[in-house]
Design a protein around this motif. Structure first.
Motif, PDB file in Angstrom:
ATOM      1  N   ALA A  11      -0.986   7.715   5.125  1.00  7.26           N
ATOM      2  CA  ALA A  11       0.103   6.684   5.334  1.00  7.26           C
ATOM      3  C   ALA A  11      -0.335   6.177   6.738  1.00  7.26           C
ATOM      4  O   ALA A  11       0.150   4.675   6.836  1.00  7.26           O
ATOM      5  CB  ALA A  11       1.260   7.430   4.871  1.00  7.26           C
ATOM      6  N   ALA A  13       0.416   2.924   5.558  1.00 10.01           N
ATOM      7  CA  ALA A  13       1.223   1.966   4.116  1.00 10.01           C
ATOM      8  C   ALA A  13       2.499   1.587   4.519  1.00 10.01           C
ATOM      9  O   ALA A  13       3.202   2.057   5.343  1.00 10.01           O
ATOM     10  CB  ALA A  13       0.465   3.482   3.699  1.00 10.01           C
ATOM     11  N   ASP A  14       2.897   1.598   3.241  1.00  8.82           N
ATOM     12  CA  ASP A  14       4.470   0.301   3.630  1.00  8.82           C
ATOM     13  C   ASP A  14       5.011   1.515   2.808  1.00  8.82           C
ATOM     14  O   ASP A  14       6.196   1.716   3.467  1.00  8.82           O
ATOM     15  CB  ASP A  14       3.956  -0.589   2.433  1.00  8.82           C
ATOM     16  CG  ASP A  14       3.389  -1.909   2.968  1.00  8.82           C
ATOM     17  OD1 ASP A  14       3.903  -2.703   3.604  1.00  8.82           O
ATOM     18  OD2 ASP A  14       2.589  -1.648   1.718  1.00  8.82           O
ATOM     19  N   ASP A  69       0.055  -3.441  -6.970  1.00  8.18           N
ATOM     20  CA  ASP A  69       0.232  -2.400  -5.611  1.00  8.18           C
ATOM     21  C   ASP A  69      -1.146  -1.106  -5.319  1.00  8.18           C
ATOM     22  O   ASP A  69      -1.394  -0.559  -5.586  1.00  8.18           O
ATOM     23  CB  ASP A  69       1.318  -1.246  -5.740  1.00  8.18           C
ATOM     24  CG  ASP A  69       2.647  -1.693  -5.668  1.00  8.18           C
ATOM     25  OD1 ASP A  69       3.025  -2.903  -4.839  1.00  8.18           O
ATOM     26  OD2 ASP A  69       3.917  -1.401  -6.033  1.00  8.18           O
ATOM     27  N   LEU A  86       0.985  -0.936  -0.343  1.00  3.54           N
ATOM     28  CA  LEU A  86      -0.150   0.003   0.158  1.00  3.54           C
ATOM     29  C   LEU A  86       0.498   1.049   0.146  1.00  3.54           C
ATOM     30  O   LEU A  86       1.482   1.307   0.511  1.00  3.54           O
ATOM     31  CB  LEU A  86      -0.902  -0.049   1.318  1.00  3.54           C
ATOM     32  CG  LEU A  86      -1.487   1.782   1.993  1.00  3.54           C
ATOM     33  CD1 LEU A  86      -2.838   1.180   0.279  1.00  3.54           C
ATOM     34  CD2 LEU A  86      -2.628   0.955   2.654  1.00  3.54           C
ATOM     35  N   ILE A  87       0.657   2.139  -1.460  1.00  2.00           N
ATOM     36  CA  ILE A  87       1.778   2.821  -1.164  1.00  2.00           C
ATOM     37  C   ILE A  87       0.704   4.452  -1.265  1.00  2.00           C
ATOM     38  O   ILE A  87      -0.446   4.446  -1.941  1.00  2.00           O
ATOM     39  CB  ILE A  87       2.580   3.154  -2.749  1.00  2.00           C
ATOM     40  CG1 ILE A  87       3.164   1.687  -2.355  1.00  2.00           C
ATOM     41  CG2 ILE A  87       3.558   4.376  -2.425  1.00  2.00           C
ATOM     42  CD1 ILE A  87       4.149   1.546  -3.759  1.00  2.00           C
ATOM     43  N   VAL A  88       1.289   5.177  -0.311  1.00  2.00           N
ATOM     44  CA  VAL A  88       0.394   6.797  -0.467  1.00  2.00           C
ATOM     45  C   VAL A  88       1.699   7.165  -1.358  1.00  2.00           C
ATOM     46  O   VAL A  88       2.595   7.645  -1.225  1.00  2.00           O
ATOM     47  CB  VAL A  88       0.368   7.138   0.910  1.00  2.00           C
ATOM     48  CG1 VAL A  88      -0.807   9.140   0.645  1.00  2.00           C
ATOM     49  CG2 VAL A  88      -0.790   6.997   1.579  1.00  2.00           C
ATOM     50  N   CYS A  98       5.446   5.958   2.198  1.00  2.00           N
ATOM     51  CA  CYS A  98       4.535   7.158   1.466  1.00  2.00           C
ATOM     52  C   CYS A  98       5.777   8.038   0.648  1.00  2.00           C
ATOM     53  O   CYS A  98       6.794   8.217   1.404  1.00  2.00           O
ATOM     54  CB  CYS A  98       4.751   8.206   2.684  1.00  2.00           C
ATOM     55  SG  CYS A  98       3.521   9.953   2.351  1.00  2.00           S
TER      56      CYS A  98
END
Length: 411
Positions: A161, A166-167, A34, A3-5, A169
């Motif tokens: 994030a 999240a993984d 992703d 999970l990417i912001v 940011c």
């Protein structure tokens, strides 16, 4: 699956063509599997345009209404980017700050995030959509639209994030990372592979424009891996992370930050009695003006000269307030200077090395630069100087601390 912001600033979304390029980039990440949440700023120049419109209506625009006005900038960007993603067969949905339930306090123009509801975003991600969120804004308990201040989109991204766990940011901007100092001032400034949250916090608070200070605070507090990247150039960027205790040797100084937007105010001949500092700064604080450096000198006649610095935009309001307080205290006079600048050296390596401040002062003295105020902490030394000497000072310090040299072990 990660999970990417991802956050894209104003220059990154400055034109329709650039928004389409961002859509291509986001789609590529999504195709890797992703989950992506995108936070965007208003298109470059748009916020200034809206501020100008507001000032044409009111000499001192009502803060609540300014937030209603300014928040529309990001609303344009989220709609356009979402359309571009959908056009590319990449399902996406846009949300304003209030729609996605970014809850803030009621400090219009300078609001702080208090909570974020995760359910709506989580449902969209589960459904395979990219979520596009307007940065810089939220809503208070009463549903009033609020904005987070300049650079607030960074804070929105990091807060999301943190809330979503999240993984990573990723802050995409018009620079390819964090540099030892501004490359426009020092030609041989060097991109840092990594920097600690603590150092970045100091750099941000001291004038480095790469990230907003509250975004770094959020990232450090919740240990959100934060990476600064260029929007349109490939590269590793700069990783902002926890201090590496296993590192054999930290560089003495990581960077030089500076801020031109400073102003200095002094009230002279104040009675030297307990509580006088509070009486001077209390009204300034209640006017929502942030005070930076403070210095107090006691004279033989038991009066004191009290000096402090504020952001240049707050100079006039702070001076008006100070003059009122000076009358109440029976002070002799008030004076100000809005042509000053602050230069700071930052580095966790200072903890284990003596003589850093001396090296800094010697380098400035050799250039004939007078120091007006000095402030220190465990990992920084800041000085206030005349604004006209700023770039000379930065170049002299960059050279004195050999920041163009890659320290052993980096990379």
């Amino acid at each position: 699956m990660a999970l990417i912001v991802q956050k894209f600033g104003g220059t990154s979304v400055g034109t329709v063509e650039r928004i389409q390029e961002i859509a291509d980039k986001v789609k590529t990440f999504r195709e890797k599997g992703d989950d992506i949440v995108v936070v965007v700023s208003a298109m470059s120049g748009e916020t200034n345009r809206l501020i100008e419109l507001g000032s044409q209506m009111q000499q001192k625009p009502t803060p609540r209404e300014m937030d209603v006005l300014l928040s529309t900038g990001e609303q344009v960007t989220i709609a356009l980017l979402t359309m571009a993603l959908n056009e590319r067969g990449c399902p996406a949905r846009s949300y304003t700050g209030s729609q996605v339930k970014i809850k803030t306090n009621s400090a219009f123009n300078k609001a702080r995030i208090e909570d974020i509801e995760r359910e709506k975003i989580a449902n969209d991600l589960t459904a395979g959509r990219v979520v596009v969120v307007a940065g810089f804004q939220g809503a208070d308990e009463e549903g009033n639209i609020t904005t987070l201040g300049r650079g607030g989109s960074d804070t929105t991204a990091v807060a999301l994030a943190a809330a979503l766990k999240a993984d990573e940011c990723q802050i995409y901007t018009d620079v390819d990372g964090v540099y030892t100092t501004d490359p426009r001032v020092v030609d041989n400034a060097r991109r840092l592979e990594k920097i600690t949250f603590e150092e970045m916090l100091e750099m941000a608070s001291l004038g480095s424009k790469v990230l907003q200070i509250r975004s770094v605070e959020f990232a450090g507090k919740y240990s959100v891996p934060l990476r600064v990247l260029h929007s349109f150039k490939e590269g590793p960027g700069t990783l902002i992370t926890l201090e590496d205790e296993d590192s054999m040797e930290q560089p003495l100084i990581s960077g030089i930050a500076f801020n031109r937007d400073e102003a200095k105010l002094t009230v002279k001949g104040v009675p030297d009695i307990p509580g006088v500092a509070s009486r001077i700064l209390g009204p300034i604080s209640r006017a929502n003006i942030e005070v930076d450096m403070i210095i107090q000198n006691v004279a033989e006649d038991k009066t004191t000269d009290f000096t402090f610095t504020v952001h240049r935009n707050d100079y006039q309001q702070a001076m008006e307030q100070l003059e009122e307080t000076a009358k109440e205290l029976g002070a002799s006079e008030c004076e100000g200077d809005n042509k000053i600048a602050k230069v700071s050296i930052v580095g966790v390596g200072m903890r284990s090395h003596a003589g850093v401040a001396t090296t800094m002062f010697d380098a400035l003295a050799k250039e004939g630069i007078n120091i007006q105020i000095i402030s220190t902490s465990e990992i920084k030394v800041s000085v206030v100087i005349a604004e006209k000497y700023l770039e000379l000072a930065v170049r002299a310090l960059h050279s004195a601390f050999e920041l163009d040299q890659v320290p052993g072990g980096e990379g």
